[in-house]
Scaffold this active site. Structure first.
Site, mmCIF file in Angstrom:
data_model
loop_
_atom_site.group_PDB
_atom_site.id
_atom_site.type_symbol
_atom_site.label_atom_id
_atom_site.label_comp_id
_atom_site.label_asym_id
_atom_site.label_seq_id
_atom_site.Cartn_x
_atom_site.Cartn_y
_atom_site.Cartn_z
ATOM 1 N N ASP A 134 0.835 -1.204 0.000
ATOM 2 C CA ASP A 134 0.000 0.000 0.000
ATOM 3 C C ASP A 134 0.872 1.258 0.000
ATOM 4 O OD1 ASP A 134 -1.835 2.104 0.634
ATOM 5 O OD2 ASP A 134 -3.156 0.660 1.618
ATOM 6 N N HIS A 166 -2.754 -0.135 -2.612
ATOM 7 C CA HIS A 166 -3.931 0.548 -2.088
ATOM 8 C C HIS A 166 -5.099 0.432 -3.072
ATOM 9 C CE1 HIS A 166 -5.866 3.478 0.559
ATOM 10 N NE2 HIS A 166 -6.307 4.095 -0.530
#
Length: 231
Positions: free
Chosen positions: A169, A200
């Site tokens: 992420d 993400h």
């Protein structure tokens, strides 16, 4: 499929998108937006939960800044607008608005009294705080941004929380993930899944980092979690 309702707070009213299931009474789920407002992605998630048998509601949490935000992740200008909204957003006020949403939908004739929440990105942080600060019965956090700064709140967790973390992420770096995992992995109310190699928003349909298989895996885990916790 959906309808709009108004939710009242001491500071004013805001709107929410509601999708109703076939059943006359059902558990409710609050869908907590990303930084793009109550857009088509959020409405589709809300509709999808209704199709699974839940009374689903997605509140407009940017109403204090600019009501009715509905943008996508498909242009540079929209990303710029989204980050401006994110940086202007009052997280504490947002959690209070979620509590107002929970109260409203719990009192709806179509709700059986149980209310869960699921949030993505900014909403992932808010879902975590919904678990620590509101009377929601269960919450699900997808790649929440900034949770590492608020892990101390976990001592207030008394209801089940499911967390989906993307290992790569870009907005939740490895050091932040380590803080979250260290603080929460042994908490009796917390279930955490890490998705290796995912970035993400891997569950955002149409997004740059969408990963169909892991989105389905996370979605299945979310539904099983809600079936177990709110019915």
């Amino acid at each position: 499929m959906g309808e709009r309702i108004s939710i009242s707070t001491p500071d004013g009213e805001f709107s929410a998108y509601v999708a109703r299931p076939a059943a006359a009474k059902a558990p409710a789920v609050v869908v907590i937006q990303e930084i793009f407002g109550v857009n088509q992605v959020m409405r589709d998630i809300t509709d999808g939960l209704a199709a699974q048998g839940y009374l689903a509601i997605c509140p407009d949490l940017f109403w204090r800044i600019e009501p009715g935000i509905d943008i996508t992740d498909q242009s540079e200008a929209e990303w710029k607008k989204a980050f401006e909204l994110f940086n202007s957003f009052d997280v504490d006020a947002g959690v209070k608005d979620i509590q107002a949403t929970i109260k409203t939908i719990r009192g709806d004739a179509g709700c059986n009294g149980k209310v869960g929440a699921v949030g993505f990105c900014l909403g992932g942080l808010l879902a975590y705080l919904t678990a620590t600060r509101t009377d929601a019965d269960a919450a699900v956090s997808y790649y929440g941004v900034g949770i590492e700064n608020r892990v101390a709140e976990a001592e207030k967790l008394t209801r089940p929380l499911l967390m989906h973390i993307a290992s790569e992420d870009q907005f939740v770096p490895k050091a932040a993930q380590a803080v979250i995992l260290q603080a929460l992995k042994d908490h009796p109310q917390v279930e955490i899944h890490v998705y290796e190699g995912r970035d993400h928003a891997f569950a955002r349909a149409g997004g740059e980092h969408y990963h169909e298989a892991d989105a389905k895996l996370a979605g299945g885990r979310t539904l099983q979690f809600f079936q177990r916790t709110i019915g």
